[in-house]
Enzyme design. Structure first.
Site, short mmCIF file in Angstrom:
data_model
loop_
_atom_site.label_atom_id
_atom_site.label_comp_id
_atom_site.label_asym_id
_atom_site.label_seq_id
_atom_site.Cartn_x
_atom_site.Cartn_y
_atom_site.Cartn_z
N HIS A 198 -79.30 97.46 88.04
CA HIS A 198 -78.09 98.02 88.65
C HIS A 198 -77.06 98.54 87.65
O HIS A 198 -76.02 99.06 88.05
CB HIS A 198 -77.42 96.97 89.55
CG HIS A 198 -76.74 95.86 88.80
ND1 HIS A 198 -77.39 94.75 88.36
CD2 HIS A 198 -75.45 95.71 88.41
CE1 HIS A 198 -76.54 93.94 87.75
NE2 HIS A 198 -75.35 94.51 87.75
C1 UD1 Z 1 -70.15 95.33 89.86
C2 UD1 Z 1 -69.61 95.01 88.48
C3 UD1 Z 1 -70.74 94.70 87.53
C4 UD1 Z 1 -71.64 93.61 88.07
C5 UD1 Z 1 -72.09 93.96 89.47
C6 UD1 Z 1 -72.81 92.76 90.01
C7 UD1 Z 1 -67.53 96.23 87.94
C8 UD1 Z 1 -66.96 97.30 87.12
N1 UD1 Z 1 -68.87 96.13 87.94
O1 UD1 Z 1 -70.92 96.50 89.74
O2 UD1 Z 1 -70.21 94.25 86.30
O3 UD1 Z 1 -72.75 93.48 87.24
O4 UD1 Z 1 -70.94 94.23 90.30
O5 UD1 Z 1 -73.52 92.98 91.15
O6 UD1 Z 1 -66.83 95.48 88.54
N2 UD1 Z 1 -72.13 98.55 97.26
C9 UD1 Z 1 -72.62 98.29 98.53
N3 UD1 Z 1 -72.36 97.08 99.09
C10 UD1 Z 1 -71.62 96.14 98.48
C11 UD1 Z 1 -71.12 96.40 97.20
C12 UD1 Z 1 -71.37 97.62 96.60
O7 UD1 Z 1 -73.30 99.14 99.13
O8 UD1 Z 1 -71.42 95.05 99.06
C13 UD1 Z 1 -72.46 99.84 96.62
C14 UD1 Z 1 -71.44 100.93 96.84
O9 UD1 Z 1 -72.11 102.13 96.98
C15 UD1 Z 1 -70.68 100.95 95.53
C16 UD1 Z 1 -71.72 100.53 94.52
O10 UD1 Z 1 -72.56 99.62 95.21
O11 UD1 Z 1 -70.11 102.19 95.25
C17 UD1 Z 1 -71.14 99.87 93.30
O12 UD1 Z 1 -70.33 98.75 93.63
P1 UD1 Z 1 -69.15 98.25 92.64
O13 UD1 Z 1 -68.59 96.99 93.10
O14 UD1 Z 1 -68.21 99.38 92.39
O15 UD1 Z 1 -69.88 98.04 91.28
P2 UD1 Z 1 -71.28 97.38 90.98
O16 UD1 Z 1 -72.19 98.42 90.45
O17 UD1 Z 1 -71.72 96.57 92.14
N1 UDP Z 2 -78.84 87.37 92.36
C1 UDP Z 2 -79.16 87.02 93.68
N2 UDP Z 2 -79.93 87.87 94.42
C2 UDP Z 2 -80.43 89.02 93.92
C3 UDP Z 2 -80.10 89.37 92.58
C4 UDP Z 2 -79.28 88.52 91.84
O1 UDP Z 2 -78.78 85.95 94.16
O2 UDP Z 2 -81.13 89.74 94.65
C5 UDP Z 2 -77.95 86.46 91.60
C6 UDP Z 2 -78.48 86.00 90.26
O3 UDP Z 2 -79.30 84.85 90.41
C7 UDP Z 2 -77.19 85.69 89.52
C8 UDP Z 2 -76.24 86.73 90.04
O4 UDP Z 2 -76.78 87.19 91.27
O5 UDP Z 2 -76.73 84.39 89.87
C9 UDP Z 2 -76.12 87.85 89.05
O6 UDP Z 2 -75.42 88.90 89.60
P1 UDP Z 2 -75.65 90.41 89.19
O7 UDP Z 2 -76.95 90.61 88.54
O8 UDP Z 2 -75.33 91.20 90.40
O9 UDP Z 2 -74.44 90.66 88.18
P2 UDP Z 2 -74.28 90.53 86.59
O10 UDP Z 2 -74.64 89.15 86.21
O11 UDP Z 2 -75.13 91.58 85.99
O12 UDP Z 2 -72.85 90.85 86.38
#
Ligand code: UD1
Ligand code: UDP
Length: 373
Positions: free
Chosen positions: A214
């Site tokens: 992601h």
């Molecule tokens: C965010 C964090 C990242 C983290 C990730 C964990 C920031 C800058 N980034 O990235 O560090 O690793 O979360 O998962 O805060 N979306 C959905 N449903 C949701 C949430 C998001 O469809 O419930 C989609 C939307 O299209 C959105 C995109 O995901 O635009 C990105 O979501 P966003 O929260 O902006 O950043 P992440 O890439 O999830």
């Molecule tokens: N995780 C989860 N389901 C998934 C993918 C990740 O429960 O399908 C959990 C994972 O075990 C960890 C957390 O989400 O505890 C990590 O989040 P993510 O990878 O979204 O964010 P990051 O750590 O990269 O910021």
């Protein structure tokens, strides 16, 4: 969900700001330990993540109390999302008047909460302080640097993180090496982590790999996504791969060729217990997640991280993690599948022992009692 600990009078409550998936497993042990210490607390959910599988399922799996507010900021560009976070958090923090705001990790919700509190004169504590990839191209790195410059209490998960804080001029009395609360959550979940039912439900063979992707650097550009997908398809020729796919970059990855086949399952994100059960039984994990690098280290599952750097080098020196590029991934997978997990030092990271939440709660409780605010 567990009962929320009773809210104390205004000015004596600890308020946790949570918003995105990785916040939840970091916060749960801190919330639990503070409740045990008798500290009044509240959770505010920013709504940065809002799909049930990105949020609600974690409250249930981790026993987190119900938030007192959900700001429903949703998705957007960094500026739009951060602006919504700033205005929403300013209002709720002004209204709730907490003694301390606790923030987790490096997401935009973390950044906004600390910025708002700095301007309102509300003290903050940062859990997972000091991690550095030294790559300002990552939005999270920008967030980490700003958050650590502003926070009043800094909780580091590893010795290298503590050193980075010292190098950046953080006063030593503000920083505490406490271990990793995400690992506390993993320890608590361990008795429930059974791969068999998840594997059966998903129709996977006994030997399989799990991939999560992601990071913007991997999934936002079609060219990069194509290289990555081609590498993942080569891994799938060696071992069937299951991808619980984060919503970010879904369409781009599909356009780049990440489509289901006999050896590649593309599924919705999994809940915490299901996901870690799947990881526990995996022959290999391929990821660009931060937290998953740590969890595979503890579960001693080989992990290949498709990134040029990591803010968690301890998962390489003391764990099963290796950095790879799309070009090196297929060969690295072949090697990891042949060798199994290798933990170079033979020792897991210091203080990753399931007691980090208690250490953090101890420091916070003392800080509150000292009237340091
Ligand atoms: C965010 C964090 C990242 C983290 C990730 C964990 C920031 C800058 N980034 O990235 O560090 O690793 O979360 O998962 O805060 N979306 C959905 N449903 C949701 C949430 C998001 O469809 O419930 C989609 C939307 O299209 C959105 C995109 O995901 O635009 C990105 O979501 P966003 O929260 O902006 O950043 P992440 O890439 O999830
Ligand atoms: N995780 C989860 N389901 C998934 C993918 C990740 O429960 O399908 C959990 C994972 O075990 C960890 C957390 O989400 O505890 C990590 O989040 P993510 O990878 O979204 O964010 P990051 O750590 O990269 O910021």
């Amino acid at each position: 969900m567990t009962d929320t600990h009773p809210t104390g009078p205004a000015g004596q409550t600890v308020l946790h700001v949570l918003g995105a998936r990785p916040n939840f497993p970091k916060a749960a042990p801190v919330v639990r330990a503070l409740a045990e210490a008798g500290v009044a607390q509240e959770i505010v959910h920013t709504g940065q993540h809002y799909d049930a599988l990105m949020s609600d399922v974690f409250f249930a799996d981790l026993g987190l109390p119900e938030p007192v507010a959900n700001l429903a900021v949703g998705s957007g560009t960094h500026a739009r999302q951060t602006a919504a976070l700033l205005t929403g958090l300013e209002e709720v923090i002004t209204e709730r008047r907490p003694a301390l705001v606790v923030v987790y990790g490096d997401v935009n919700s973390t950044l906004a909460a600390v910025l708002v509190c700095a301007k309102l004169g509300v003290p903050t504590a940062h859990v997972e302080a000091g991690l550095r990839s030294f790559d300002r191209g990552m939005p999270e790195e920008v967030n980490r640097v700003v958050v650590d410059a502003l926070a009043d209490l800094l909780f580091a998960t590893s010795p290298d993180a503590l050193s980075h804080l010292a190098n950046e001029g953080v006063a030593p009395e503000k920083a505490h090496l406490v271990g990793n609360p995400m690992i506390d959550s993993l320890f608590s979940a361990l008795p429930k982590l059974d791969p068999a039912p998840v594997v059966a439900r998903l129709g996977l063979p006994e030997r399989y790999a799990v991939a999560t992707l992601h990071r913007p650097g991997n999934v936002d550009s079609l060219d990069t996504a194509r290289e990555l997908v081609s590498a993942v398809l080569k891994v799938a020729e060696q071992v069937p791969v299951v991808v619980p796919l984060h919503p970010r970059g879904r369409e781009r990855l599909a356009e780049a060729g990440l489509v289901p086949s006999e050896r590649l399952s593309i599924i919705e994100p999994l809940g915490y217990v299901d996901f870690l059960s799947l990881v526990r039984g995996a022959a290999l994990v391929v990821t660009d997640s931060g937290g998953v690098q740590e969890e595979t280290t503890m579960l001693e599952v080989p992990c290949l991280t498709v990134r040029p750097n990591t803010e968690r080098p301890i998962t390489i020196s003391h764990g099963t993690n290796r950095l790879v590029t799309p070009a090196t991934l297929p060969a690295a997978a072949e090697k990891a599948l042949a060798e199994g997990a290798r933990t170079p030092s033979g020792e897991l990271p210091p203080l990753w022992d399931g007691r980090s939440g208690a250490r953090i709660a101890g420091v916070i409780a003392r800080w509150l009692a000292d009237g340091s605010r």
